[in-house]
Design a protein around this motif. Sequence first.
Motif, short mmCIF file in Angstrom:
data_model
loop_
_atom_site.label_atom_id
_atom_site.label_comp_id
_atom_site.label_asym_id
_atom_site.label_seq_id
_atom_site.Cartn_x
_atom_site.Cartn_y
_atom_site.Cartn_z
N LEU A 128 0.83 -1.20 0.00
CA LEU A 128 0.00 0.00 0.00
C LEU A 128 0.87 1.26 0.00
O LEU A 128 0.57 2.24 -0.68
CB LEU A 128 -0.91 -0.01 1.23
N GLY A 129 1.95 1.21 0.77
CA GLY A 129 2.84 2.36 0.85
C GLY A 129 3.52 2.67 -0.46
O GLY A 129 3.70 3.84 -0.82
N LYS A 130 3.92 1.64 -1.20
CA LYS A 130 4.53 1.84 -2.52
C LYS A 130 3.55 2.57 -3.45
O LYS A 130 3.90 3.55 -4.12
CB LYS A 130 4.93 0.49 -3.11
N ILE B 136 -1.70 6.78 4.21
CA ILE B 136 -1.14 5.45 3.97
C ILE B 136 0.37 5.47 4.18
O ILE B 136 0.94 4.56 4.80
CB ILE B 136 -1.49 4.97 2.55
N ARG B 137 1.02 6.50 3.69
CA ARG B 137 2.47 6.59 3.86
C ARG B 137 2.85 6.71 5.34
O ARG B 137 3.87 6.18 5.77
CB ARG B 137 3.03 7.78 3.09
N SER B 138 2.02 7.39 6.12
CA SER B 138 2.32 7.49 7.55
C SER B 138 2.32 6.12 8.19
O SER B 138 3.13 5.83 9.08
CB SER B 138 1.30 8.41 8.24
N ALA B 139 1.41 5.25 7.74
CA ALA B 139 1.38 3.88 8.26
C ALA B 139 2.58 3.08 7.75
O ALA B 139 3.19 2.30 8.50
CB ALA B 139 0.08 3.20 7.84
N VAL C 154 1.55 7.74 -5.92
CA VAL C 154 0.44 8.68 -6.09
C VAL C 154 0.84 10.06 -5.57
O VAL C 154 0.57 11.09 -6.21
CB VAL C 154 -0.82 8.17 -5.38
N ALA C 155 1.50 10.10 -4.42
CA ALA C 155 1.92 11.39 -3.87
C ALA C 155 2.87 12.11 -4.81
O ALA C 155 2.77 13.33 -5.02
CB ALA C 155 2.57 11.17 -2.50
N THR C 156 3.80 11.36 -5.40
CA THR C 156 4.75 11.97 -6.34
C THR C 156 4.05 12.43 -7.60
O THR C 156 4.23 13.57 -8.06
CB THR C 156 5.85 10.96 -6.69
N LEU C 157 3.24 11.57 -8.18
CA LEU C 157 2.61 11.89 -9.46
C LEU C 157 1.54 12.97 -9.35
O LEU C 157 1.13 13.55 -10.36
CB LEU C 157 2.00 10.61 -10.06
N SER C 158 1.07 13.24 -8.12
CA SER C 158 0.06 14.28 -7.95
C SER C 158 0.68 15.63 -7.60
O SER C 158 -0.05 16.61 -7.38
CB SER C 158 -0.93 13.87 -6.85
N ARG C 159 2.00 15.72 -7.56
CA ARG C 159 2.64 17.02 -7.33
C ARG C 159 2.18 18.02 -8.40
O ARG C 159 1.95 17.65 -9.55
CB ARG C 159 4.16 16.89 -7.38
N SER C 160 2.11 19.27 -8.02
CA SER C 160 1.61 20.29 -8.94
C SER C 160 2.39 20.32 -10.24
O SER C 160 1.83 20.52 -11.32
CB SER C 160 1.67 21.67 -8.27
N GLU C 161 3.72 20.14 -10.16
CA GLU C 161 4.55 20.23 -11.36
C GLU C 161 4.52 18.96 -12.20
O GLU C 161 5.10 18.91 -13.29
CB GLU C 161 6.00 20.56 -10.98
N ILE C 162 3.85 17.90 -11.70
CA ILE C 162 3.73 16.66 -12.47
C ILE C 162 2.27 16.48 -12.88
O ILE C 162 1.95 16.45 -14.06
CB ILE C 162 4.25 15.45 -11.67
N GLY C 163 1.38 16.31 -11.91
CA GLY C 163 -0.05 16.32 -12.17
C GLY C 163 -0.59 15.20 -13.02
O GLY C 163 -1.61 15.35 -13.70
#
Length: 456
Positions: free
Chosen positions: A261-263, A302-305, A268-277
Amino acid sequence: MPSDPLPRIDFGLLSPVSVGHDALLSDGFVLSTMIRVECALVAAYVEVGAAPRGARVEIDHVFGIDEKGGASARGIDVDALVRDAVAGGNPVIPLVGALKAQVPAEHRAWIHRGATSQDILDTALMVVARRAVEQTRRSVANAAVWARQLATAHADEVSAARTLTQHAVPTTIGARAATWARGLERAVVRLDALVFPAQLAGAGGTLASFVEITGSTDAADALPAAFARALELDAPDAPWHVARWPVTEIGDALVQAIDALGKMAADVATLSRSEIGEVSEGVGGGSSAMPQKQNPAEAVLIRSAALRAPHLGATLHLASALAVDERPDGAWHSEWPTLRELLRLAVGASAHGSSLLAHLRVDAAVAAATVGLTGGRIVSERLRGVLVPLIGAERFAALLDGDDDLAPRLRALPEAAGLDVDALLDPARYLGLAPRLARGTGHAGGGTAQSRGVDA
């Protein structure tokens, strides 16, 4: 005078990943499960013919086992129980006294008879763990289904594969989602393989008290399986007071599930950055100060877990390795909150993982545009194989300098006159097996060496 009520320490304020998903891991549920376990011991005695049936009927009625919803902690002063647990180092000792006080005198002796505190607490935690793992498994399996649907829907849509944060070669959005799915599916396999054995071994793991009580080694030997059946747990093949593999295997499977889940959440967190989107979450994500923001809130939770889970798993292994003598002095005690917190993270992270993938928005146009940011250099691996034999390695390296469009440079090469430059630079023509992998087609001959009949 009665003592002041104990403060309620944890409502989930600092662990939002699990809020709304972890009711079956509350102190109240654990307590009611411990009561149910004590009643199950009476049921086991009845099954092997050691206790009268009336004892089970009366005791089950006192504690609500014969009612919908199972055991009840009514009549138990929980604050007093918690305080009194300090003196003996575990909550079972004061619980036994509280339970006996509610049972008619003629049946009181069957409460906790022959058992030790570890029998009750280990078994209760197995009941709790089984329920939490079932909930986690459902959510992880659902997440895998959503990931597979994303993979199929976007199997041919080009995206940039990144290695060490940089553009590497073309892949597809679907191939990345299929990677998520495979990790989640493997986690389900691990969760399905778990066993949840009851524990009933007596004071030193010899079952001597049960032989004495039942008057028969055969009856004592049958008692743990009867105990397990009463709780819908697996029957132990031997005591595991200090052989803690049931706990560490549960921990390992949970960590693997949270890893998968973390992977996905990290991507998702990276790909949702404003400069990537390239992707965005479909629900939640507001900011307290910046109204323009749409934070990837579920990915963050999820990443916090995922950041916490491996350390909890390691603690379970450390406790197992230090399970000295026939009952450990502190190692066993350290497992209880550790296992519960790991279960708590798993039920929460898996629920958010399923929700995230169910609502994930993909912007294929942005992903395709991102592929072109390096001016065609994303297919440099392909270009090297074609051009180095024609112009040499040194000229090829010079060709790649800068970040402008490579197409005019290639067309200016006399040696490239016969090449279809547009086709050569088209990332969609250098996807390898990515579309097939996205559609779930595994490698030919894939599987373990054993499944392929390969000799060791």
